[in-house]
Write an enzyme that holds these catalytic residues in place. Sequence first.
Site, PDB file in Angstrom:
ATOM      1  CG  HIS A  57      13.895  -2.874   3.625  1.00 45.19           C
ATOM      2  ND1 HIS A  57      12.812  -2.982   2.782  1.00 45.19           N
ATOM      3  CD2 HIS A  57      13.565  -3.583   4.734  1.00 45.19           C
ATOM      4  CE1 HIS A  57      11.871  -3.702   3.371  1.00 45.19           C
ATOM      5  NE2 HIS A  57      12.303  -4.091   4.554  1.00 45.19           N
ATOM      6  CG  HIS A  59      13.889  -6.332   6.976  1.00 48.45           C
ATOM      7  ND1 HIS A  59      12.903  -5.470   7.383  1.00 48.45           N
ATOM      8  CD2 HIS A  59      14.885  -6.246   7.913  1.00 48.45           C
ATOM      9  CE1 HIS A  59      13.282  -4.870   8.517  1.00 48.45           C
ATOM     10  NE2 HIS A  59      14.481  -5.320   8.846  1.00 48.45           N
ATOM     11  CG  ASP A  61      10.021  -9.604   4.358  1.00 50.43           C
ATOM     12  OD1 ASP A  61      10.996  -9.073   4.927  1.00 50.43           O
ATOM     13  OD2 ASP A  61       8.900  -9.055   4.300  1.00 50.43           O
ATOM     14  CG  HIS A  62      11.604  -6.595   1.599  1.00 48.04           C
ATOM     15  ND1 HIS A  62      10.654  -5.759   1.053  1.00 48.04           N
ATOM     16  CD2 HIS A  62      11.121  -6.979   2.801  1.00 48.04           C
ATOM     17  CE1 HIS A  62       9.650  -5.635   1.926  1.00 48.04           C
ATOM     18  NE2 HIS A  62       9.911  -6.365   2.988  1.00 48.04           N
ATOM     19  CG  HIS A 115      10.849  -1.075   7.890  1.00 51.57           C
ATOM     20  ND1 HIS A 115      10.033  -1.732   8.778  1.00 51.57           N
ATOM     21  CD2 HIS A 115      11.349  -2.033   7.059  1.00 51.57           C
ATOM     22  CE1 HIS A 115      10.041  -3.040   8.495  1.00 51.57           C
ATOM     23  NE2 HIS A 115      10.837  -3.236   7.459  1.00 51.57           N
ATOM     24  CG  ASP A 134       8.468  -3.796   4.578  1.00 47.15           C
ATOM     25  OD1 ASP A 134       7.695  -4.041   3.622  1.00 47.15           O
ATOM     26  OD2 ASP A 134       9.072  -4.682   5.210  1.00 47.15           O
ATOM     27  CG  HIS A 172       4.478  -6.728   3.918  1.00 46.70           C
ATOM     28  ND1 HIS A 172       4.722  -8.065   4.128  1.00 46.70           N
ATOM     29  CD2 HIS A 172       5.687  -6.108   4.021  1.00 46.70           C
ATOM     30  CE1 HIS A 172       6.017  -8.249   4.356  1.00 46.70           C
ATOM     31  NE2 HIS A 172       6.629  -7.077   4.294  1.00 46.70           N
TER      32      HIS A 172
END
Length: 256
Positions: A57, A59, A61-62, A115, A134, A172
């Site tokens: 996805h 975001h 942090d990905h 998410h 996530d 995570h």
Amino acid sequence: MPALQIHQIPVLSDNYVYLARDPETEATAVVDPAVARPVLEALDRLGWKLTHILNTHHHHDHVGGNLELKRATGCTIVGNRADARRIPGMDVGVAEGDAVALGAQTAQVIEVYGHTVGHIAYWFEDSAALFCGDTMFALGCGRLFEGTAAQMWSSLSKLRDLPGDTRVYCAHEYTLANAAFALSVDPGNPALRERAGRIRALRADRKPTVPSTLAEERATNPFLRADVEDLKTAAGLPGGDAAAVFAEIRRQKDEF
Ligand code: ZN
Ligand code: FE
């Protein structure tokens, strides 16, 4: 066929980035590179050459390492076709049911909105490995930033149906906090109590609790158990509809 080789890289405060390599062809993917440098260092150390990025996805942090890794290695970036504008450098757009080839290995694309609207998971059936970003965490699930609780429940239900020996590579290390919440809504679950003890011991030694197996998640993850009567009662919705129970458990977790 020899199984996928998987290498876990902890980055930032609690993210996991994964390298997945087909030993036959040496094709190597990185799943959700939050940052580039630790990935390049791991590739160097292992002597692996990056050929693909698989994004779950959009975001940061990905996908934060996407462009630097592409510049450094010329790898191909795979993501949800519907999210092309939000996945930096995306080359190949995929959708539910598509097969992604990584050398001789194949990942099936599973649409798991909730998410985000656009979140996908990659399931390497022959290696019993699921990269779910996530969507599902060990003893938890992602927050609902874009999708609805009904979408997330349907996404988790799809993942729940995969074989029990599937290893769940989530993005995570949230398991310790998730265990505390899980115990608050499912206190009478002996498998959960036993697992929470193991998790506390692992974290005390700073060891990862990920991957878990899908069989473990089915038995202990409250977000996969919204159709179990004990959870319905804990949510204050005895005999209630599973999607509504899921929504209530997710709401309680947001406030926990
Ligand atoms: Zn996210
Ligand atoms: Fe994340």
